[in-house]
Design a protein around this motif. Sequence first.
Motif, PDB file in Angstrom:
ATOM      1  N   GLU A  16       0.820  -1.213   0.000  1.00 27.92           N
ATOM      2  CA  GLU A  16       0.000   0.000   0.000  1.00 27.92           C
ATOM      3  C   GLU A  16       0.854   1.264   0.000  1.00 27.92           C
ATOM      4  O   GLU A  16       0.477   2.289  -0.525  1.00 27.92           O
ATOM      5  N   ASP A 133       0.212  13.941   4.873  1.00 29.91           N
ATOM      6  CA  ASP A 133      -0.326  12.649   4.443  1.00 29.91           C
ATOM      7  C   ASP A 133      -1.409  12.144   5.395  1.00 29.91           C
ATOM      8  O   ASP A 133      -1.349  11.004   5.868  1.00 29.91           O
ATOM      9  N   ASN A 138      -6.673   9.358   2.013  1.00 25.98           N
ATOM     10  CA  ASN A 138      -5.710   8.424   2.593  1.00 25.98           C
ATOM     11  C   ASN A 138      -5.452   8.863   4.037  1.00 25.98           C
ATOM     12  O   ASN A 138      -4.445   9.501   4.330  1.00 25.98           O
ATOM     13  N   ASN A 140      -4.499   7.489   6.860  1.00 25.39           N
ATOM     14  CA  ASN A 140      -3.439   6.958   7.712  1.00 25.39           C
ATOM     15  C   ASN A 140      -3.869   6.952   9.178  1.00 25.39           C
ATOM     16  O   ASN A 140      -3.127   7.361  10.081  1.00 25.39           O
TER      17      ASN A 140
END
Length: 259
Positions: A16, A133, A138, A140
């Motif tokens: 990923e 990020d 996404n 996380n």
Amino acid sequence: MLTEVEALRYVAPLREGGSLPGLVEADDQALYVTKFTGAGQGRKTLVAETVCGLLARELGLRVPRLVTVRLDPVLGLAEPDEEVQGLLRSSGGLNLGMEFLSGAVGFDPLTHRVDRAEAGRVLWFDALTGNVDRSWRNPNLLVHHGGLRLIDHGAALIWHHNWPSAATAATRPYDARDHALTVCATEPPDLASAAADLAPRITRTLLARVTAEVPDAWLTGEPGFAGPDEVRAAYTDTLLARAPGIHTRVTLAPKDTPV
């Protein structure tokens, strides 16, 4: 704060991420999601993961336990995948492992709600570390035993890719318009309360303790620095200067932003 384990077996690649982390079994019979020094993104990814992960834990945010993973490159000889072979051969020595959370699921804003206080603390932390990020595409973020867990901080501390720019990092704004906990929130994160609580806790003593955990091998040879301790001091100085006012320079998502 960081314990060292020995890698016994490379279990599987986790494709990923761009750095090709892998699931590794260690000599303490635990599994770790491991990032390698030989990956294309280099050792600075491991430094960012270490500094951010340990700092988050010091501030009371939930992050999987981190360890250093000592790897014998011979471990790669049995791997059928040539890419994995090359990665393990070039990653002898210390790498970084994150505790594998069995049963954890990816954060889904449709099924897991985060209250204003927790959202504000995560957002403040990401603004402090310049984490680019944690987008709604996404996040996380994992959900484990009903609680949020922060993962994957390799893209944070972006100024360490160009240390001369660190001098201006203290006043650099943070764009949170795409952040998972602003776009997906039912109400705005309580950033002001988070700043009031967390900013005073960012002290030189705390940051020195956190950066001391980064192995010398990941800091040696940094251009412009005489040695690892100077690099550690640069991380400390930048974060210390950034903490007091970063919450005033966060751009939040408009209320009508679609999810």
